[in-house]
Design an enzyme around this catalytic site. Sequence first.
Site, mmCIF file in Angstrom:
data_model
loop_
_atom_site.group_PDB
_atom_site.id
_atom_site.type_symbol
_atom_site.label_atom_id
_atom_site.label_comp_id
_atom_site.label_asym_id
_atom_site.label_seq_id
_atom_site.Cartn_x
_atom_site.Cartn_y
_atom_site.Cartn_z
ATOM 1 C CG ASP A 58 -19.731 -12.971 14.842
ATOM 2 O OD1 ASP A 58 -20.347 -11.903 14.797
ATOM 3 O OD2 ASP A 58 -20.135 -13.988 15.416
ATOM 4 C CE LYS A 59 -20.105 -7.450 20.446
ATOM 5 N NZ LYS A 59 -20.349 -8.044 21.754
ATOM 6 C CB THR A 60 -22.091 -12.581 19.371
ATOM 7 O OG1 THR A 60 -22.376 -11.203 19.424
ATOM 8 C CG2 THR A 60 -22.814 -13.324 20.438
ATOM 9 C CE LYS A 118 -36.503 -11.620 23.124
ATOM 10 N NZ LYS A 118 -36.354 -12.969 23.608
ATOM 11 C CG ASN A 178 -24.702 -14.083 12.575
ATOM 12 O OD1 ASN A 178 -24.024 -15.059 12.883
ATOM 13 N ND2 ASN A 178 -24.629 -12.943 13.217
ATOM 14 C CG ASP A 179 -20.627 -15.006 11.932
ATOM 15 O OD1 ASP A 179 -20.908 -13.804 11.925
ATOM 16 O OD2 ASP A 179 -20.526 -15.691 12.961
ATOM 17 C CG ASP A 224 -20.089 -18.166 16.673
ATOM 18 O OD1 ASP A 224 -20.375 -17.095 16.104
ATOM 19 O OD2 ASP A 224 -20.576 -18.514 17.748
ATOM 20 N N GLY A 232 -23.366 -7.329 14.759
ATOM 21 C CA GLY A 232 -24.705 -6.779 14.678
ATOM 22 C C GLY A 232 -25.056 -5.976 15.914
ATOM 23 C CG ASP A 233 -23.853 -6.923 19.980
ATOM 24 O OD1 ASP A 233 -24.994 -7.361 19.757
ATOM 25 O OD2 ASP A 233 -23.063 -7.417 20.789
#
EC number: 7.6.2.1
Lengths: 1142, 353
Positions: free
Chosen positions: A417-419, A580, A832-833, A829, A692-693
């Site tokens: 994952d990235k974030t 948003k 969503n992962d 982390d 997801g980015d």
Amino acid sequence: MSCILRQLLTLSSFPQCAGEENWVDSRTIYVGHREPPPGTEAYIPQRYPDNRIVSSKYTFWNFIPKNLFEQFRRIANFYFLIIFLVQLIIDTPTSPVTSGLPLFFVITVTAIKQGYEDWLRHKADNAMNQCPVHFIQHGKLVRKQSRKLRVGDIVMVKENETFPCDLIFLSSSRGDGTCHVTTASLDGESSHKTHHAVQDTKGFHTEEEIEGLHATVECEQPQPDLYKFVGRINVYNDLNDPVVRPLGSENLLLRGATLKNTEKIFGVAIYTGMETKMALNYQSKSQKRSAVEKSMNVFLIVYLCILISKALINTVLKYVWQSEPFRDEPWYNQKTESERQRNLFLRAFTDFLAFMVLFNYIIPVSMYVTVEMQKFLGSYFITWDEDMFDEDTGEGPLVNTSDLNEELGQVEYVFTDKTGTLTENNMEFKECCIEGHVYVPHVVCNGQVVPDSSGIDMIDSSPGVSSREREELFFRALCLCHTVQVKDDDNMDGPRMSPDSGKSCVYISSSPDEVALVEGVQRGLAVTRIQYCADQGGFRNCPHFFFRFELLEILSFDSVRRRMSVIVKSATGEIYLFCKGADSSIFPRVIEGKVDQIRSRVERNAVEGLRTLCVAYKRLIPEEYEGICKLLQATKVALQDREKKLAEAYEQIEKDLILLGATAVEDRLQEKAADTIEALQKAGIKVWVLTGDKMETAAATCYACKLFRRNTQLLELTTKKIEEQSLHDVLFELSKTVLRCSGSLTRDNFSGLSADMQDYGLIIDGAALSLIMKPREDGSSSNYRELFLEICRNCSAVLCCRMAPLQKAQIVKLIKLSKEHPITLAIGDGANDVSMILEAHVGHPPWASVIGKEGRQAARNSDYAIPKFKHLKKMLLVHGHFYYIRISELVQYFFYKNVCFIFPQFLYQFFCGFSQQTLYDTAYLTLYNISFTSLPILLYSLMEQHVSIDTLKRDPSLYRDIAKNALLRWRVFIYWTFLGLFDALVFFFGAYFMFENTTVTNNGQIFGNWTFGMLVFTVMVFTVTLKLALDTHYWTWINHFVIWGSLLFYIVFSLLWGGIIWPFLNYQRMYYVFIQMLSSGPAWLAVVLLVTVSLLPDVLKKVLCRQLWPTATERVQAKNQCLSVEQSTIFMLSQTSSSLSF
Amino acid sequence: MTWSATARGAHQPDNTAFTQQRLPAWQPLLSASIALPLFFCAGLAFIGLGLGLYCSSNGIRELEHDYTGSSDAGNCSECAAATEGGAPPPNCSCAWYFSLPELFQGPVYLYYELTNFYQNNRRYGVSRDDAQLSGLAGALRNPTDECAPYRYSAAGLPVAPCGAIANSLFNDSFSVWHQRETGGPYVEVPLDRTGIAWWTDYHVKFRNPPLVNGSLALAFEGTAPPPNWHRPVYELSTDPNNTGFINQDFVVWMRTAALPTFRKLYARIRQGNYSAGLPRGAYLVNITYNYPVSAFGGHKLIIFSSISWMGGKNPFLGIAYLVVGSLCILMGFVMLVVYILYQDQDEDDDDDD
């Protein structure tokens, strides 16, 4: 109210036509056990379980049968049970004790362990089932044990108590009918969630009042999904028609969650005991088998075949040999009458079984125990590792399953994952762009936060009046459109202190972006407090400006829509919708605003690796709002497909927006993330980033963490490209590009990794992926998948952006099931992962997770949890490598030593008339695997370090040496087996020629068959132990102690076993055999000779291979050897000065 | 079973060398530079040992004679022919004449050898009762099941000693006669029939049952001898220390052989004039031929052998040491070549790095 009633009418007509089966799946609960007024539908009363939680597996009575049954379901245990029974029934060469005792030992140890665990569970269950709960009975508060709770009871829960069962939230001591709940023990999310009481019952504040409530709850039957709940409540009052209210997961209080910040609440029990969502989620993890274990099982089958063929060969030969009557029954060895009369086939069959029993030790009962001990004890080294301990969080690595330790050394794909995983997930508000004008918070001054100089500076020219208005709206939107809560209490766990130290308020939200935004706005606008005062209608105010807004609706965030909205009513009565979300989900819905300017700014920010969000609004006229209200109400009371309908409704509402601006939040890379990724790539692991980015943000991060390097040629498989060409063309073009170089790649394969090889990086987005994955009518989808996999295989790095959580799982599945069946590791982390992690879980790859800020759900669902991404390096490259080396040696060695053990027995049959005579005494048969040769290999498998830890960390490419299960390939297995066969031949024929026709003592006396076996056995124990000593590269004092100790133990045992007439034995065949053997000089010489000959080929192979075809590992070993000679003195010094101690 | 290491505390781990896997350790490496001298040293040592062993094995003399009597013209063939029908005739005897041109260096041991006799057959090997043989009175009259079918006699009496091993006791006997000069009288060579069994077997493992009224015969009352025996166990010898279960011939026989061809010690020649060995001259071995072997295709041999520190004649150990030693040296040279050839390349590789 009229709106609600109209809804009710449509609703009540709906279920009937929806068909009966929908009602079968629901339950009806009479709140407080009060019957609904007559005239309502008659419900069939259902029986519900009581509120007892049973996590224990056994009761006192069924423990022994059930536990035994479960244990004998394991193939190995069952095999040994069969052997044991055969020994009991027929006349076999070895006594039943030889297999019964080890089996009994293994079974007992396991049963004790499981019994103890179950006893602990019983204790925990009892504690839970007996804890007091407050009920309402006849308007009074009654204390009862939790297990006596029934469905329909009204329960009162006080602050900091956990809910005793799944409750429908009726009312709370807070006036607005909300309560705060933390579900840390359920899903690991430590944040406080707000739950809402049912509108019509939230006024019932006391026991007496609640007693007066007359309602029924209809809801679905229990299901394990924690976040899904659909139901409705009918509140009857004497005057009107019953009121129907929808119930969702926001009305449901789950067992196991804890009430926070709320004095007390009332709720009605709907799911109790084993039907609670917590209990439904409580299930033991499925057994995961590692690649090593699979190899082990294949080897076992090979050995089983060898065993059976050995027994068959011997049986056939026996009857061929016996065909001459004087051999079958010579005068000196006659049979009893009953033996003579036995049927020939029965005799042959029992002989076959007897041979099976004789050779059964080739499959060692102790291997499973040793492997499991190794895994269990070995995993402690991970948790003990100081390098993987994170000082900041005080977290160390967690091992949730030790079954997959060695799999960490076999990882080929890492999905990250990235974030929060690659990045810190520590967001900082960087800038905002309103109407194309860029604003930056004026707080950073030489890297220091200056508290006084708050305010947001504009970079661009001052805006006009209309912009001023937009600006105001923008900040309002930021202030209003979020789910952040304010904590008054400073001592909450996991708080995030606002840097504005004047007033300490803590913002808590499930999304760190929101916190960053709110804090940024607070700092920038000098807003002292943004509070979400939940009142009757819900208010949000910004006290500095004293704006008051009434919160009308929240269209909450979800990862599919990737946006959230609020509908608020200002003090002046205007109704706004603020939205948003991600730019991709906002831009298509915008009809007005400076889209292009903002888009370019957003893209620029994204390239810099900032996380961007767009903000839009729309003004609603009351009629519109009325429509929205109706729409939402309709969907919210729906029992079926509520999710889908809600999504459709949101889609309908969030349109025709006016774009206000965009925000940018920075998420810094985790320390050493780049270093770690580089190391993993050098180790031959393919790293995929799933995020997801948006593409630009993710790509920037990938460059920053060196996933993509300057010379990486990027291949794009994105929606934009597919729009230009067809998917088909894009895929083929890419594969052509990639395959052009892979031709040269295969040629280079032998020379290893040439540094100049063209690197390819692939970028794919969610939409393109779903196109590839979508099954097509003509069935050619598999073609695309294959092509896609082919491209991926040749890319050193892959970035998947714009991924929905489910797509992450899809990707993992795709790779996992591709034809090479690579070992995959997913790391993430957040919640969503989890789906990705769970997917990786299915096909036995291990998966790790970073203990992150987004709660610990991932950590709890993972096999391994590490505090930071950088720890992955040591986890895989050091621990994984070690575990793999250790366990593969363990497995191979076990087979080897049992070939050595049993093959002489097989050979002996040719010299004893195939009579199943054992070569070794019973005690030696039993103890060979249990004690003579067990400890050294166990210790080896815990301690071995063929290369030092530092070398492994320094040189990641060593990981390639063990890739693809290199040490358990057939070639290696066959080498070990043949080594075992050779050794066995040496032992047996060495002893044979020693004993052939002569005496070996200086007093002329003759040795018998037991001395013969003893000689073979002694040579064997020494050879097998010394073989391990040859393989040991890391001799600590413990290794010395165990290896020499176990040889010494063998000698002492033999002296004792042969030195005494043991009164409990009915035969004394070993009496003085060992000591007599030691008294013979040639026996000593033979031991030395045979041990040397047995070890010689292995030594030769080792030396020659090291010299001729050294692996990378061996080169490093040799290099270190040279260095250590020079540096030994320095090393000694540093050893003494360091704080290492035992 | 699954051992799961669940929920271990996330507390600061201990900083010990053990938990951090940094225990001081010796890290040997089996490289050519270590293996080379090792191979050469081991090779030389083995060759040296092998030479010594080979020589000492060669110094041992052995004289053997197959007296089965099936093929050769020896007069044992009459006895052999007589046994053809089944049980051998009692007291058939034959002789083996041989002469020694020089002294047969002593001490000389007399062995008999049987071939094709499976003492290591499993059913045969367990067919004994160690409790009975250790003189337990209870076991004497109640032999173990394993002894069947030699457990109870036809008359229903318990067999002592029971079992197939005891039943098949080797019952040929030998006497050796020496003729100093041609034509001179044959003098009996004294055979020492003691000390042929393991000391522990004779003194500890095998015990006679407690005497009844000072008589061994009474102690065995109510038991039957094994069916093939002509006399009860207490009459195996006249020497009270060599009869019953502790008869040395019996004890030797009861130690079952490892292989189907086996030797057992019959006597030692070490008394009087013969303590230095068998002097030159003509010899006659008088054989009481009782034991039937032709039924299972076996042979009977008689062997005179001298003994050294390493036992009887066995060139295997010496040859094996020589072979292994030379192999070590050979491999050492191969390795040396490889080492020299590939050393440079190794260094080149290092330079490349």
